[in-house]
Design a protein around this motif. Structure first.
Motif, PDB file in Angstrom:
ATOM      1  N   PHE A   1       0.826  -1.213   0.000  1.00  0.00           N
ATOM      2  CA  PHE A   1       0.000   0.000   0.000  1.00  0.00           C
ATOM      3  C   PHE A   1       0.859   1.261   0.000  1.00  0.00           C
ATOM      4  CE2 PHE A   1      -3.318  -2.960   1.326  1.00  0.00           C
ATOM      5  CZ  PHE A   1      -4.374  -2.510   0.554  1.00  0.00           C
ATOM      6  N   GLU A   2       2.033   1.184   0.592  1.00  0.00           N
ATOM      7  CA  GLU A   2       2.949   2.327   0.559  1.00  0.00           C
ATOM      8  C   GLU A   2       3.370   2.638  -0.878  1.00  0.00           C
ATOM      9  OE1 GLU A   2       5.754   5.109   2.627  1.00  0.00           O
ATOM     10  OE2 GLU A   2       3.723   4.358   2.825  1.00  0.00           O
ATOM     11  N   LEU A   3       3.634   1.596  -1.654  1.00  0.00           N
ATOM     12  CA  LEU A   3       3.987   1.795  -3.061  1.00  0.00           C
ATOM     13  C   LEU A   3       2.843   2.473  -3.807  1.00  0.00           C
ATOM     14  CD1 LEU A   3       5.793   1.450  -5.500  1.00  0.00           C
ATOM     15  CD2 LEU A   3       4.941  -0.906  -5.746  1.00  0.00           C
ATOM     16  N   ALA A   4       1.611   2.032  -3.530  1.00  0.00           N
ATOM     17  CA  ALA A   4       0.450   2.664  -4.168  1.00  0.00           C
ATOM     18  C   ALA A   4       0.378   4.147  -3.790  1.00  0.00           C
ATOM     19  CB  ALA A   4      -0.830   1.951  -3.754  1.00  0.00           C
ATOM     20  N   ALA A   5       0.638   4.464  -2.523  1.00  0.00           N
ATOM     21  CA  ALA A   5       0.600   5.861  -2.075  1.00  0.00           C
ATOM     22  C   ALA A   5       1.674   6.689  -2.768  1.00  0.00           C
ATOM     23  CB  ALA A   5       0.773   5.928  -0.560  1.00  0.00           C
ATOM     24  N   VAL A   6       2.858   6.127  -2.925  1.00  0.00           N
ATOM     25  CA  VAL A   6       3.943   6.835  -3.608  1.00  0.00           C
ATOM     26  C   VAL A   6       3.565   7.097  -5.070  1.00  0.00           C
ATOM     27  CG1 VAL A   6       6.314   6.623  -4.452  1.00  0.00           C
ATOM     28  CG2 VAL A   6       5.777   5.997  -2.091  1.00  0.00           C
ATOM     29  N   LEU A   7       2.994   6.096  -5.718  1.00  0.00           N
ATOM     30  CA  LEU A   7       2.602   6.252  -7.126  1.00  0.00           C
ATOM     31  C   LEU A   7       1.505   7.298  -7.291  1.00  0.00           C
ATOM     32  CD1 LEU A   7       2.737   2.502  -8.165  1.00  0.00           C
ATOM     33  CD2 LEU A   7       4.153   4.340  -9.096  1.00  0.00           C
ATOM     34  N   PHE A   8       0.570   7.349  -6.343  1.00  0.00           N
ATOM     35  CA  PHE A   8      -0.449   8.399  -6.381  1.00  0.00           C
ATOM     36  C   PHE A   8       0.215   9.778  -6.355  1.00  0.00           C
ATOM     37  CE2 PHE A   8      -3.894   5.420  -5.486  1.00  0.00           C
ATOM     38  CZ  PHE A   8      -4.987   6.064  -6.049  1.00  0.00           C
ATOM     39  N   ASN A   9       1.190   9.933  -5.471  1.00  0.00           N
ATOM     40  CA  ASN A   9       1.876  11.217  -5.360  1.00  0.00           C
ATOM     41  C   ASN A   9       2.628  11.575  -6.630  1.00  0.00           C
ATOM     42  OD1 ASN A   9       1.964  12.633  -2.467  1.00  0.00           O
ATOM     43  ND2 ASN A   9       1.737  10.432  -2.148  1.00  0.00           N
ATOM     44  N   VAL A  10       3.283  10.588  -7.233  1.00  0.00           N
ATOM     45  CA  VAL A  10       4.056  10.861  -8.440  1.00  0.00           C
ATOM     46  C   VAL A  10       3.131  11.232  -9.604  1.00  0.00           C
ATOM     47  CG1 VAL A  10       5.653   9.890 -10.139  1.00  0.00           C
ATOM     48  CG2 VAL A  10       5.963   9.376  -7.718  1.00  0.00           C
ATOM     49  N   ILE A  11       2.044  10.471  -9.758  1.00  0.00           N
ATOM     50  CA  ILE A  11       1.091  10.780 -10.829  1.00  0.00           C
ATOM     51  C   ILE A  11       0.496  12.169 -10.644  1.00  0.00           C
ATOM     52  CG2 ILE A  11      -1.137  10.149 -11.863  1.00  0.00           C
ATOM     53  CD1 ILE A  11      -0.482   7.221 -11.157  1.00  0.00           C
ATOM     54  N   TRP A  12       0.085  12.480  -9.419  1.00  0.00           N
ATOM     55  CA  TRP A  12      -0.532  13.783  -9.157  1.00  0.00           C
ATOM     56  C   TRP A  12       0.484  14.906  -9.331  1.00  0.00           C
ATOM     57  CZ3 TRP A  12      -4.972  15.834  -9.404  1.00  0.00           C
ATOM     58  CH2 TRP A  12      -5.275  17.041  -8.750  1.00  0.00           C
ATOM     59  N   TRP A  13       1.726  14.685  -8.889  1.00  0.00           N
ATOM     60  CA  TRP A  13       2.749  15.713  -9.060  1.00  0.00           C
ATOM     61  C   TRP A  13       2.976  15.990 -10.544  1.00  0.00           C
ATOM     62  CZ3 TRP A  13       7.365  15.616 -11.694  1.00  0.00           C
ATOM     63  CH2 TRP A  13       8.184  16.742 -11.528  1.00  0.00           C
ATOM     64  N   HIS A  14       3.056  14.941 -11.341  1.00  0.00           N
ATOM     65  CA  HIS A  14       3.272  15.118 -12.771  1.00  0.00           C
ATOM     66  C   HIS A  14       2.075  15.825 -13.427  1.00  0.00           C
ATOM     67  CE1 HIS A  14       4.454  14.399 -16.895  1.00  0.00           C
ATOM     68  NE2 HIS A  14       3.348  13.717 -17.130  1.00  0.00           N
ATOM     69  N   ALA A  15       0.873  15.452 -13.020  1.00  0.00           N
ATOM     70  CA  ALA A  15      -0.327  16.043 -13.622  1.00  0.00           C
ATOM     71  C   ALA A  15      -0.476  17.518 -13.274  1.00  0.00           C
ATOM     72  CB  ALA A  15      -1.563  15.269 -13.182  1.00  0.00           C
ATOM     73  N   ARG A  16      -0.113  17.879 -12.042  1.00  0.00           N
ATOM     74  CA  ARG A  16      -0.312  19.271 -11.625  1.00  0.00           C
ATOM     75  C   ARG A  16       0.867  20.167 -11.984  1.00  0.00           C
ATOM     76  NH1 ARG A  16       2.272  20.630  -6.710  1.00  0.00           N
ATOM     77  NH2 ARG A  16       3.167  18.864  -5.591  1.00  0.00           N
ATOM     78  N   HIS A  17       1.961  19.575 -12.474  1.00  0.00           N
ATOM     79  CA  HIS A  17       3.118  20.383 -12.852  1.00  0.00           C
ATOM     80  C   HIS A  17       2.732  21.324 -13.997  1.00  0.00           C
ATOM     81  CE1 HIS A  17       7.259  21.524 -13.362  1.00  0.00           C
ATOM     82  NE2 HIS A  17       7.225  21.178 -14.648  1.00  0.00           N
ATOM     83  N   ASP A  18       2.827  22.621 -13.738  1.00  0.00           N
ATOM     84  CA  ASP A  18       2.421  23.653 -14.708  1.00  0.00           C
ATOM     85  C   ASP A  18       0.938  23.545 -15.080  1.00  0.00           C
ATOM     86  OD1 ASP A  18       4.990  24.635 -14.779  1.00  0.00           O
ATOM     87  OD2 ASP A  18       5.576  23.412 -16.502  1.00  0.00           O
TER      88      ASP A  18
END
Length: 225
Positions: free
Chosen positions: A135-152
């Motif tokens: 579940f920690e891996l899933a949480a990390v992936l959520f953060n990475v996807i959201w960070w990439h999507a919200r970048h600019d």
């Protein structure tokens, strides 16, 4: 003043941007299969002459089923929250989401290991850590996807303002810390690790206040018009 919405199909450094509808549909299917497979890990007692006792002894399976089911349910809910505000998906989003789904498909196995360890009384620390890391891996992936999507804000829709983006980011970041603490405690005291992760379930079903603020303001403004 709203931001201009870019047309689906626009190219970026990560390839062509596409409508994320198929991403969500595929993700829903994988999550539905994973959450259904959980119950198949609960095997009925072979000795029906003492059925009540046998059913009671399956409590680790019930616990693993309930905790994992609710956690996968949160993954599903947060996945929708995230993609409700992502207007297009490039190839990096597709790749990261595929890795996320691979992790989700692993969760029934992690739940089975957790139940077996508590039932046998051996390997409980390892089982809790394995379950938590999944579940920690899933949480990390959520953060990475959201960070990439919200970048600019390149991939984000105009349905969410800066405060909403920040609110979702904080919720996703807290998940990494919370689950990490549960893993560390589980490595020392398995029961405590499971308790911390279970408390995570209760908190994370609460709404994200910042995410709905803009919708409320828009609704109130429309009511006065």
């Amino acid at each position: 003043m709203t931001e201009p919405v870019q047309e689906s199909g626009e190219s970026s450094s990560f390839g062509q941007e596409r409508d994320p509808a198929r991403v969500v549909a595929f993700s829903d299917a994988v999550i539905a299969i994973a959450i259904t497979l959980l119950v198949l890990e609960i095997h009925p007692p072979s000795d029906t002459s003492h059925l009540l006792h046998g059913l009671a002894e399956l409590w680790p399976s019930y616990l693993a089923y309930a905790v994992t089911f609710m956690l996968i349910g949160q993954v599903w809910a947060n996945h929708h929250i995230m993609f409700d505000h992502i207007r297009s998906a490039d190839r990096l989003v597709l790749f990261l989401n595929t890795v996320l789904l691979m992790d989700i498909a692993f969760l029934p196995f992690a739940a089975s290991v957790l139940a077996e360890a508590f039932r046998d009384g051996h390997g409980q620390r390892t089982a809790v850590v394995l379950h938590g890391i999944a579940f920690e891996l899933a949480a990390v992936l959520f953060n990475v996807i959201w960070w990439h999507a919200r970048h600019d804000r390149r991939l984000l829709a105009t349905t969410i303002d800066a405060a909403g983006v920040t609110a979702i980011s904080r919720r996703f970041q807290l998940a990494v810390v919370w689950l990490g603490v549960g893993i560390l405690l589980g490595a020392l005291l398995p029961v405590l690790g499971v308790a911390v992760i279970s408390a995570f379930i209760l908190y994370y079903w609460l709404p994200i206040a910042g995410e709905i603020a803009r919708a409320r303001r828009r609704r109130d403004g429309g009511g006065r018009a």
